[in-house]
Design a protein around this motif. Structure first.
Motif, PDB file in Angstrom:
ATOM      1  N   VAL A  11     -31.848  -4.985  -6.154  1.00  0.00           N
ATOM      2  CA  VAL A  11     -30.498  -4.157  -5.386  1.00  0.00           C
ATOM      3  C   VAL A  11     -30.790  -3.588  -4.048  1.00  0.00           C
ATOM      4  N   GLN A  12     -31.164  -3.515  -3.716  1.00  0.00           N
ATOM      5  CA  GLN A  12     -31.799  -3.043  -1.694  1.00  0.00           C
ATOM      6  C   GLN A  12     -31.274  -4.256  -1.111  1.00  0.00           C
ATOM      7  N   ALA A  13     -31.954  -5.310  -1.412  1.00  0.00           N
ATOM      8  CA  ALA A  13     -31.531  -6.220  -1.099  1.00  0.00           C
ATOM      9  C   ALA A  13     -29.598  -6.830  -1.011  1.00  0.00           C
ATOM     10  N   GLN A  14     -28.994  -6.983  -1.934  1.00  0.00           N
ATOM     11  CA  GLN A  14     -27.780  -7.182  -2.021  1.00  0.00           C
ATOM     12  C   GLN A  14     -27.278  -6.335  -1.066  1.00  0.00           C
ATOM     13  N   THR A  24     -20.419  -0.383 -10.000  1.00  0.00           N
ATOM     14  CA  THR A  24     -20.453   0.504 -11.366  1.00  0.00           C
ATOM     15  C   THR A  24     -21.465   0.670 -11.804  1.00  0.00           C
ATOM     16  N   LEU A  25     -22.341   1.300 -12.872  1.00  0.00           N
ATOM     17  CA  LEU A  25     -23.345   1.313 -13.579  1.00  0.00           C
ATOM     18  C   LEU A  25     -23.287   0.082 -14.592  1.00  0.00           C
ATOM     19  N   ARG A  26     -22.009  -0.216 -14.992  1.00  0.00           N
ATOM     20  CA  ARG A  26     -21.731  -1.565 -15.938  1.00  0.00           C
ATOM     21  C   ARG A  26     -21.857  -2.642 -15.538  1.00  0.00           C
ATOM     22  N   GLY A  33     -28.711  -7.961 -13.966  1.00  0.00           N
ATOM     23  CA  GLY A  33     -29.355  -8.685 -15.757  1.00  0.00           C
ATOM     24  C   GLY A  33     -29.957  -7.921 -16.002  1.00  0.00           C
ATOM     25  N   LEU A  34     -29.745  -6.378 -16.107  1.00  0.00           N
ATOM     26  CA  LEU A  34     -30.808  -4.808 -16.500  1.00  0.00           C
ATOM     27  C   LEU A  34     -30.120  -4.430 -17.597  1.00  0.00           C
ATOM     28  N   ASP A  35     -30.250  -4.163 -18.445  1.00  0.00           N
ATOM     29  CA  ASP A  35     -30.422  -3.075 -19.986  1.00  0.00           C
ATOM     30  C   ASP A  35     -29.551  -1.791 -18.421  1.00  0.00           C
ATOM     31  N   THR A  36     -29.326  -1.128 -19.926  1.00  0.00           N
ATOM     32  CA  THR A  36     -28.348   0.347 -19.393  1.00  0.00           C
ATOM     33  C   THR A  36     -29.862   0.999 -18.983  1.00  0.00           C
ATOM     34  N   GLU A  37     -30.292   1.012 -19.866  1.00  0.00           N
ATOM     35  CA  GLU A  37     -31.918   2.500 -19.629  1.00  0.00           C
ATOM     36  C   GLU A  37     -32.317   1.613 -18.356  1.00  0.00           C
ATOM     37  N   THR A  38     -32.729   0.534 -18.087  1.00  0.00           N
ATOM     38  CA  THR A  38     -32.845   0.414 -17.005  1.00  0.00           C
ATOM     39  C   THR A  38     -32.493   0.443 -15.851  1.00  0.00           C
ATOM     40  N   ALA A  39     -31.048  -0.117 -15.969  1.00  0.00           N
ATOM     41  CA  ALA A  39     -30.535   0.078 -14.309  1.00  0.00           C
ATOM     42  C   ALA A  39     -30.153   1.491 -14.211  1.00  0.00           C
ATOM     43  N   ARG A  40     -30.425   2.288 -14.852  1.00  0.00           N
ATOM     44  CA  ARG A  40     -29.807   4.017 -15.068  1.00  0.00           C
ATOM     45  C   ARG A  40     -31.380   4.757 -14.219  1.00  0.00           C
TER      46      ARG A  40
END
Length: 66
Positions: A11-14, A24-26, A33-40
């Motif tokens: 994420v930091q690289a992007q 957005t989180l979505r 390729g993350l699930d909601t909990e991991t992304a949050r």
């Protein structure tokens, strides 16, 4: 190196490659390729680190250097 560290680095690289990136989180879930909990959890950590901030529209943007 655990998978959450790799996701954080990805994420930091992007955001470094595209300084104007707004997600957005979505959108982040789909892009990385993350699930909601991991992304949050990941974006909460990035906010705490001061790497990104959450804009008033809910998108995550690269934080301005302090």
């Amino acid at each position: 190196v655990c998978s959450s560290d790799l996701a954080l680095q990805s994420v930091q690289a992007q955001y470094r490659e595209m300084p104007g990136l707004r997600l957005t989180l979505r959108q982040a879930e789909r892009l990385f390729g993350l699930d909601t909990e991991t992304a949050r959890t990941l974006f909460d950590a990035l906010v705490e680190l001061g790497f990104v901030s959450q804009a008033t529209d809910g998108t995550y943007i690269r934080a301005q250097p302090r």
